[in-house]
Scaffold this motif. Structure first.
Motif, mmCIF file in Angstrom:
data_model
loop_
_atom_site.group_PDB
_atom_site.id
_atom_site.type_symbol
_atom_site.label_atom_id
_atom_site.label_comp_id
_atom_site.label_asym_id
_atom_site.label_seq_id
_atom_site.Cartn_x
_atom_site.Cartn_y
_atom_site.Cartn_z
ATOM 1 N N UNK A 41 18.713 -9.161 -5.047
ATOM 2 C CA UNK A 41 18.531 -8.977 -3.850
ATOM 3 C C UNK A 41 17.075 -8.563 -3.351
ATOM 4 N N UNK A 42 16.157 -7.642 -4.988
ATOM 5 C CA UNK A 42 15.562 -7.488 -4.307
ATOM 6 C C UNK A 42 14.471 -7.795 -5.790
ATOM 7 N N UNK A 43 13.904 -9.417 -5.845
ATOM 8 C CA UNK A 43 13.229 -9.104 -7.248
ATOM 9 C C UNK A 43 12.234 -9.273 -7.513
ATOM 10 N N UNK A 125 14.803 3.971 -7.993
ATOM 11 C CA UNK A 125 14.628 2.164 -7.847
ATOM 12 C C UNK A 125 12.824 2.346 -7.644
ATOM 13 N N UNK A 126 12.580 1.490 -8.987
ATOM 14 C CA UNK A 126 11.517 1.351 -9.570
ATOM 15 C C UNK A 126 11.375 -0.779 -9.643
#
Length: 138
Positions: A41-43, A125-126
């Motif tokens: 959900x976070x391309x 988160x990267x």
């Protein structure tokens, strides 16, 4: 993407990461990958988790992380002394947490005890293509 497919991929990633050998980075420090998964959900973003085991008196060299990395650190056992950028050095005990913003420098990360081991969970988160995750400060 179906939920079963996502769960299956996550389980496969955990199994692969758990089978990977730990890597030694600093004196008395071992980093073991535990999880890596693209965030659907976070391309372009991924979540990566590693466990850092510190021997008594063990430490990480001064380092930075991937420029896009937001890091959540959680002390699993023992006590970890940490400093981010020019902030104060602080000792975190089991159950306590801290974070590092993207682009931060981590000049101090070590076991606060000379006699007991310590363990830290680091969750990144990267950007999925932002490698390596950790670079020593020269």
């Amino acid at each position: 993407m179906k939920m079963q497919s996502m769960i299956g991929k996550a389980c496969a990633a955990i199994a692969i990461a758990a089978a990977m050998p730990p890597a030694a980075h600093g004196a008395g420090e071992t980093v073991t990958p535990r999880f890596e998964q693209a965030l659907p959900n976070v391309p372009g973003k991924s979540m990566i988790a590693v466990v850092v085991d510190y021997a008594p008196g063990g430490a990480s060299p001064s380092h930075t992380h991937a420029k896009s990395a937001f890091i959540f650190g959680y002390v699993l056992s023992g006590e970890i002394e940490s400093q981010v950028n020019d902030g104060p050095k602080r000792v975190y005990r089991a159950g306590e947490s801290f974070y590092e913003a993207p682009g931060a420098c981590h000049p101090v990360s070590r076991n606060a005890s000379k006699t007991e081991p310590a363990k830290l969970l680091a969750v990144f988160v990267v950007d999925s293509d932002d490698k390596p995750l950790t670079m020593p400060v020269e």
